[in-house]
Design an enzyme around this catalytic site. Structure first.
Site, PDB file in Angstrom:
ATOM      1  N   GLU A   1     -11.352   4.453  -0.729  1.00 35.71           N
ATOM      2  CA  GLU A   1     -11.627   4.674   0.687  1.00 35.71           C
ATOM      3  C   GLU A   1     -12.546   5.873   0.978  1.00 35.71           C
ATOM      4  O   GLU A   1     -12.455   6.889   0.335  1.00 35.71           O
ATOM      5  CB  GLU A   1     -10.309   4.849   1.482  1.00 35.71           C
TER       6      GLU A   1
ATOM      7  N   ASN B   1      -5.465  -0.447  -3.885  1.00 34.36           N
ATOM      8  CA  ASN B   1      -5.396   0.593  -4.941  1.00 34.36           C
ATOM      9  C   ASN B   1      -4.961   0.051  -6.301  1.00 34.36           C
ATOM     10  O   ASN B   1      -4.324   0.770  -7.071  1.00 34.36           O
ATOM     11  CB  ASN B   1      -4.413   1.723  -4.547  1.00 34.36           C
TER      12      ASN B   1
ATOM     13  N   LYS C   1       2.560   2.910  -5.978  1.00 32.69           N
ATOM     14  CA  LYS C   1       1.889   1.909  -6.829  1.00 32.69           C
ATOM     15  C   LYS C   1       2.821   1.395  -7.935  1.00 32.69           C
ATOM     16  O   LYS C   1       2.702   0.244  -8.357  1.00 32.69           O
ATOM     17  CB  LYS C   1       0.598   2.489  -7.436  1.00 32.69           C
TER      18      LYS C   1
ATOM     19  N   ASP D   1       0.846  -1.199   0.000  1.00 31.91           N
ATOM     20  CA  ASP D   1       0.000   0.000   0.000  1.00 31.91           C
ATOM     21  C   ASP D   1       0.882   1.250   0.000  1.00 31.91           C
ATOM     22  O   ASP D   1       0.681   2.161   0.783  1.00 31.91           O
ATOM     23  CB  ASP D   1      -0.921  -0.019   1.233  1.00 31.91           C
TER      24      ASP D   1
HETATM   25  C1  LIG Z   1      -1.720   4.986   0.999  1.00 33.55           C
HETATM   26  S1  LIG Z   1      -0.557   5.433   2.243  1.00 33.55           S
HETATM   27  C2  LIG Z   1      -0.549   4.007   3.267  1.00 33.55           C
HETATM   28  C3  LIG Z   1      -1.819   3.837   4.048  1.00 33.55           C
HETATM   29  C4  LIG Z   1      -1.742   2.769   5.118  1.00 33.55           C
HETATM   30  N1  LIG Z   1      -1.295   1.495   4.585  1.00 33.55           N
HETATM   31  C5  LIG Z   1      -3.098   2.576   5.742  1.00 33.55           C
HETATM   32  O1  LIG Z   1      -3.991   2.022   5.057  1.00 33.55           O
HETATM   33  O2  LIG Z   1      -3.308   2.981   6.887  1.00 33.55           O
HETATM   34  C6  LIG Z   1       0.976   5.307   1.400  1.00 33.55           C
HETATM   35  C7  LIG Z   1       2.193   5.570   2.286  1.00 33.55           C
HETATM   36  O3  LIG Z   1       3.328   5.035   1.618  1.00 33.55           O
HETATM   37  C8  LIG Z   1       4.428   5.888   1.812  1.00 33.55           C
HETATM   38  N2  LIG Z   1       5.368   5.594   0.711  1.00 33.55           N
HETATM   39  C9  LIG Z   1       5.387   6.072  -0.552  1.00 33.55           C
HETATM   40  N3  LIG Z   1       6.331   5.465  -1.283  1.00 33.55           N
HETATM   41  C10 LIG Z   1       6.905   4.553  -0.466  1.00 33.55           C
HETATM   42  C11 LIG Z   1       7.921   3.568  -0.641  1.00 33.55           C
HETATM   43  N4  LIG Z   1       8.541   3.410  -1.814  1.00 33.55           N
HETATM   44  N5  LIG Z   1       8.241   2.785   0.412  1.00 33.55           N
HETATM   45  C12 LIG Z   1       7.610   2.940   1.609  1.00 33.55           C
HETATM   46  N6  LIG Z   1       6.634   3.852   1.829  1.00 33.55           N
HETATM   47  C13 LIG Z   1       6.294   4.636   0.803  1.00 33.55           C
HETATM   48  C14 LIG Z   1       3.844   7.280   1.822  1.00 33.55           C
HETATM   49  O4  LIG Z   1       4.704   8.183   2.482  1.00 33.55           O
HETATM   50  C15 LIG Z   1       2.516   7.035   2.547  1.00 33.55           C
HETATM   51  O5  LIG Z   1       2.662   7.236   3.930  1.00 33.55           O
END
Ligand SMILES: C[S@@+](CC[C@H](N)C(=O)[O-])C[C@H]1O[C@@H](n2cnc3c(N)ncnc32)[C@H](O)[C@@H]1O
Length: 197
Positions: free
Chosen positions: A181, A150, A124, A121
């Site tokens: 969501e 997603n 993408k 998550d």
């Molecule tokens: C959609 S949110 C996650 C929501 C969480 N899983 C929930 O449902 O409560 C995506 C998160 O991924 C982080 N993110 C983005 N790219 C990333 C990566 N390559 N590795 C780890 N985290 C990443 C972002 O900073 C963000 O906090």
């Protein structure tokens, strides 16, 4: 905690948590697997990790997050919910040249065949390459389950194509039709894939 976060997202300001509707799909997958070890990519506020912790009371959960500020918020939420001893946030990415993967191995006991559940998550565009990196480490075992949020919105088309191409050989995937969501207008897909080895 989960109810308060959902209430905030519906009534005050949109959050990009998995949310209550797709969260129920995540809960069901976790309850089915009852992982001893779970890994999540993308912590944000810690909401989905909290759902995993609630659904698998014996699980150790690791969550990888790019942004230190998000990790700080999530840790406070987990402490408030009383599950900080079972959920660990590691700041980093799976695509950082092996640094985060090595931390999981050296400090947290990730080894061949130990990972029962993986939740994707985060970025993408990184779903497929990060899954491949985890497969290369050999952490998954036959019966391990990967849930990906997603897949339709914003979309992870290459990941979806990969799972379709591997259907019945290395993976068995169920595509759950659901909604983005915290609303019911936009449709989304959650993929639940069982590793066949
Ligand atoms: C959609 S949110 C996650 C929501 C969480 N899983 C929930 O449902 O409560 C995506 C998160 O991924 C982080 N993110 C983005 N790219 C990333 C990566 N390559 N590795 C780890 N985290 C990443 C972002 O900073 C963000 O906090």
């Amino acid at each position: 905690m989960l109810a308060r976060i959902d209430e905030f997202a519906y009534e005050k300001s949109l959050l990009i948590n998995i949310g209550d509707e797709k969260g129920a799909l995540l809960d069901a997958a976790v309850q089915r697997v009852q992982p001893a070890l779970a890994l999540e990519l993308g912590t944000y506020c810690g909401y989905s990790a909290l759902r995993i912790a609630r659904s698998a009371p014996a699980a150790r959960i690791y969550s990888i997050e790019l942004a230190e500020a998000n990790a700080d918020n999530a840790r406070q939420i987990w402490a408030h919910a009383g599950v900080a001893d079972r959920i660990t946030c590691v700041v980093g990415t799976i695509g950082d040249g092996g640094r985060t993967l090595d931390v999981l191995t050296a400090r947290h006991g990730f080894a061949a065949g130990t990972l029962d559940f993986l939740f994707l998550d985060h970025d993408k565009d990184a779903y497929l390459s990060d899954l491949q990196s985890i497969l290369d480490r050999g952490w998954l075992h036959p019966g391990s389950v990967v849930v990906a949020d997603n897949v339709k919105v914003p979309g992870a088309p290459r990941y979806r194509e990969y799972m379709r191409a591997q259907q019945g050989t290395h993976w068995d995937t169920v595509e759950h039709k659901t909604h983005v969501e915290y609303q019911r207008l936009l449709s989304d897909l959650v993929l639940e894939s069982t590793y066949l080895g």
